[in-house]
Design a protein around this motif. Sequence first.
Motif, PDB file in Angstrom:
ATOM      1  N   ALA A  33      -5.627 -18.205   3.994  1.00 20.07           N
ATOM      2  CA  ALA A  33      -4.248 -17.726   4.096  1.00 20.07           C
ATOM      3  C   ALA A  33      -3.995 -17.406   5.566  1.00 20.07           C
ATOM      4  O   ALA A  33      -4.668 -16.540   6.135  1.00 20.07           O
ATOM      5  N   ILE A  34      -3.055 -18.100   6.177  1.00 22.58           N
ATOM      6  CA  ILE A  34      -2.861 -18.009   7.629  1.00 22.58           C
ATOM      7  C   ILE A  34      -1.441 -17.546   7.940  1.00 22.58           C
ATOM      8  O   ILE A  34      -0.466 -18.048   7.372  1.00 22.58           O
ATOM      9  N   ASP A  35      -1.337 -16.593   8.852  1.00 19.82           N
ATOM     10  CA  ASP A  35      -0.061 -16.136   9.387  1.00 19.82           C
ATOM     11  C   ASP A  35      -0.112 -16.299  10.902  1.00 19.82           C
ATOM     12  O   ASP A  35      -1.192 -16.242  11.502  1.00 19.82           O
ATOM     13  N   VAL A  36       1.033 -16.492  11.525  1.00 19.41           N
ATOM     14  CA  VAL A  36       1.070 -16.614  12.982  1.00 19.41           C
ATOM     15  C   VAL A  36       2.041 -15.589  13.560  1.00 19.41           C
ATOM     16  O   VAL A  36       3.074 -15.289  12.960  1.00 19.41           O
ATOM     17  N   LEU A  37       1.694 -15.074  14.733  1.00 21.18           N
ATOM     18  CA  LEU A  37       2.534 -14.134  15.475  1.00 21.18           C
ATOM     19  C   LEU A  37       2.797 -14.698  16.860  1.00 21.18           C
ATOM     20  O   LEU A  37       1.870 -15.108  17.558  1.00 21.18           O
ATOM     21  N   PHE A  38       4.078 -14.723  17.248  1.00 17.86           N
ATOM     22  CA  PHE A  38       4.432 -15.112  18.603  1.00 17.86           C
ATOM     23  C   PHE A  38       5.257 -13.997  19.222  1.00 17.86           C
ATOM     24  O   PHE A  38       6.272 -13.568  18.667  1.00 17.86           O
ATOM     25  N   HIS A  50      -2.146 -18.770  -6.875  1.00 14.68           N
ATOM     26  CA  HIS A  50      -1.024 -18.267  -7.658  1.00 14.68           C
ATOM     27  C   HIS A  50      -0.148 -17.343  -6.808  1.00 14.68           C
ATOM     28  O   HIS A  50      -0.653 -16.501  -6.070  1.00 14.68           O
ATOM     29  N   LEU A  51       1.175 -17.504  -6.909  1.00 10.21           N
ATOM     30  CA  LEU A  51       2.091 -16.649  -6.153  1.00 10.21           C
ATOM     31  C   LEU A  51       2.107 -15.240  -6.726  1.00 10.21           C
ATOM     32  O   LEU A  51       1.991 -15.043  -7.934  1.00 10.21           O
ATOM     33  N   VAL A  52       2.251 -14.277  -5.846  1.00 10.96           N
ATOM     34  CA  VAL A  52       2.257 -12.866  -6.245  1.00 10.96           C
ATOM     35  C   VAL A  52       3.566 -12.239  -5.781  1.00 10.96           C
ATOM     36  O   VAL A  52       3.876 -12.230  -4.586  1.00 10.96           O
ATOM     37  N   ASN A  53       4.336 -11.730  -6.723  1.00  9.75           N
ATOM     38  CA  ASN A  53       5.607 -11.096  -6.415  1.00  9.75           C
ATOM     39  C   ASN A  53       5.382  -9.821  -5.601  1.00  9.75           C
ATOM     40  O   ASN A  53       4.580  -8.968  -5.971  1.00  9.75           O
ATOM     41  N   GLY A  54       6.083  -9.723  -4.497  1.00  5.42           N
ATOM     42  CA  GLY A  54       5.984  -8.526  -3.674  1.00  5.42           C
ATOM     43  C   GLY A  54       5.050  -8.635  -2.499  1.00  5.42           C
ATOM     44  O   GLY A  54       4.984  -7.711  -1.680  1.00  5.42           O
ATOM     45  N   ALA A  55       4.334  -9.745  -2.366  1.00  3.43           N
ATOM     46  CA  ALA A  55       3.402  -9.880  -1.240  1.00  3.43           C
ATOM     47  C   ALA A  55       4.147  -9.836   0.093  1.00  3.43           C
ATOM     48  O   ALA A  55       3.732  -9.149   1.034  1.00  3.43           O
ATOM     49  N   GLY A  56       5.265 -10.564   0.187  1.00  2.00           N
ATOM     50  CA  GLY A  56       6.018 -10.585   1.434  1.00  2.00           C
ATOM     51  C   GLY A  56       6.663  -9.253   1.749  1.00  2.00           C
ATOM     52  O   GLY A  56       6.625  -8.781   2.894  1.00  2.00           O
ATOM     53  N   GLN A  60      -4.547  -7.367   5.933  1.00  2.00           N
ATOM     54  CA  GLN A  60      -5.727  -6.875   5.240  1.00  2.00           C
ATOM     55  C   GLN A  60      -5.351  -6.131   3.954  1.00  2.00           C
ATOM     56  O   GLN A  60      -5.911  -6.378   2.883  1.00  2.00           O
ATOM     57  N   ARG A  61      -4.373  -5.247   4.059  1.00  2.00           N
ATOM     58  CA  ARG A  61      -3.974  -4.470   2.897  1.00  2.00           C
ATOM     59  C   ARG A  61      -3.320  -5.341   1.814  1.00  2.00           C
ATOM     60  O   ARG A  61      -3.583  -5.172   0.616  1.00  2.00           O
ATOM     61  N   VAL A  62      -2.478  -6.279   2.210  1.00  2.49           N
ATOM     62  CA  VAL A  62      -1.807  -7.119   1.228  1.00  2.49           C
ATOM     63  C   VAL A  62      -2.791  -8.067   0.554  1.00  2.49           C
ATOM     64  O   VAL A  62      -2.678  -8.346  -0.643  1.00  2.49           O
ATOM     65  N   THR A  63      -3.781  -8.544   1.299  1.00  6.70           N
ATOM     66  CA  THR A  63      -4.818  -9.373   0.674  1.00  6.70           C
ATOM     67  C   THR A  63      -5.521  -8.605  -0.426  1.00  6.70           C
ATOM     68  O   THR A  63      -5.790  -9.139  -1.510  1.00  6.70           O
ATOM     69  N   ARG A  64      -5.808  -7.341  -0.171  1.00  5.71           N
ATOM     70  CA  ARG A  64      -6.409  -6.494  -1.200  1.00  5.71           C
ATOM     71  C   ARG A  64      -5.446  -6.315  -2.372  1.00  5.71           C
ATOM     72  O   ARG A  64      -5.847  -6.346  -3.537  1.00  5.71           O
ATOM     73  N   GLY A  65      -4.156  -6.140  -2.068  1.00  4.10           N
ATOM     74  CA  GLY A  65      -3.177  -5.989  -3.139  1.00  4.10           C
ATOM     75  C   GLY A  65      -3.052  -7.231  -4.006  1.00  4.10           C
ATOM     76  O   GLY A  65      -2.827  -7.144  -5.220  1.00  4.10           O
ATOM     77  N   ILE A  66      -3.200  -8.405  -3.404  1.00  3.82           N
ATOM     78  CA  ILE A  66      -3.187  -9.653  -4.175  1.00  3.82           C
ATOM     79  C   ILE A  66      -4.399  -9.710  -5.097  1.00  3.82           C
ATOM     80  O   ILE A  66      -4.303 -10.123  -6.252  1.00  3.82           O
ATOM     81  N   ALA A  67      -5.545  -9.268  -4.584  1.00  5.27           N
ATOM     82  CA  ALA A  67      -6.773  -9.294  -5.376  1.00  5.27           C
ATOM     83  C   ALA A  67      -6.696  -8.380  -6.592  1.00  5.27           C
ATOM     84  O   ALA A  67      -7.350  -8.632  -7.606  1.00  5.27           O
ATOM     85  N   THR A  68      -5.899  -7.324  -6.516  1.00  5.42           N
ATOM     86  CA  THR A  68      -5.793  -6.370  -7.627  1.00  5.42           C
ATOM     87  C   THR A  68      -4.424  -6.433  -8.295  1.00  5.42           C
ATOM     88  O   THR A  68      -3.992  -5.469  -8.937  1.00  5.42           O
ATOM     89  N   PHE A 127      -0.315  -5.121  -6.540  1.00  3.24           N
ATOM     90  CA  PHE A 127      -0.680  -3.721  -6.755  1.00  3.24           C
ATOM     91  C   PHE A 127      -1.816  -3.368  -5.814  1.00  3.24           C
ATOM     92  O   PHE A 127      -2.879  -3.984  -5.864  1.00  3.24           O
ATOM     93  N   PHE A 128      -1.562  -2.410  -4.935  1.00  3.94           N
ATOM     94  CA  PHE A 128      -2.603  -2.023  -3.993  1.00  3.94           C
ATOM     95  C   PHE A 128      -3.459  -0.934  -4.619  1.00  3.94           C
ATOM     96  O   PHE A 128      -3.182   0.249  -4.490  1.00  3.94           O
TER      97      PHE A 128
END
Length: 276
Positions: free
Chosen positions: A184-189, A205-211, A237-245, A257-258
């Motif tokens: 999962a890759i994000d970019v910052l400029f 699978h898409l997770v509602n609320g990740a964005g 980091q936190r959202v990845t954990r929230g996706i996992a749970t 859910f975090f």
Amino acid sequence: MTPRALTIAGSDVSGGAGIEADLKMFQESGVFGTAVLTCIVTFDPENDFGHALDFMEPDTVQRQLDSTLAVHRFDVLKSGMLGSVESALVLAERLRTNELPYVFDPVLVCKGAGTMVDLKDLFVENLVPLAHVITPNLEEAATLTGADALTSVDEMAEAARAIHAQGATNVVIKGGARLAGDEAIDVLFDGETLTTFSSPKIEEHLVNGAGCSFASTVAAEIAHGRPVADAVANAKQRVTRGIATSLDNAIGVDSLFFGGPRDGDAGLPEVTRQTR
């Protein structure tokens, strides 16, 4: 003093996104949060849980803004689903009269529902130039820049530069599960440096609320005074954990859910950061 953050967004009655997600992530990040409601998103269980939007009247949005900004001295403002042209213009006018950092999550597309309201031109003209950080996903970034679908990190980087040229100070494009590959890759400029953030995908699978949760956590980190690149890394980091749970539901798009530890960030997934 405890940092304070304001979210201007819609209510998602499923509980996974919108102001529900924003306030949860503010709390998880040690930030006191309040909210201005722009619309209510409901679902039709008799029609494949299709979305419906009920907009707040512009004067109601204005009164909410006036009230909460008079009650609290905020460290950051964050907006999500604005829903209507009128609400977006009310927010833009208020942002022009203060100097608070503004995190703009330009919600143009709702998962599974397609484009809701044509706000692209209004966003580019009125809100993108005011954003300290803007956090579009792949579809939103493509819409804002008039590009075809973004399918690679190079295309994400090009779009980030284009949105920066529209006036945003820092541009974060969220690849997430929509970008092909195992990461999962994000970019910052930031106008000079392009930074990529990657972590192993939890699932496709898409997770509602990740964005929403990502943007609100970036806002919370900025409220704590952290640099944008650190805010993005911590949010990822936190959202990845929230996706996992995340939790399943009848809608078919899981609710983030975090369920993380309460002793700092111990046990959260590793995020790799590279600059170029």
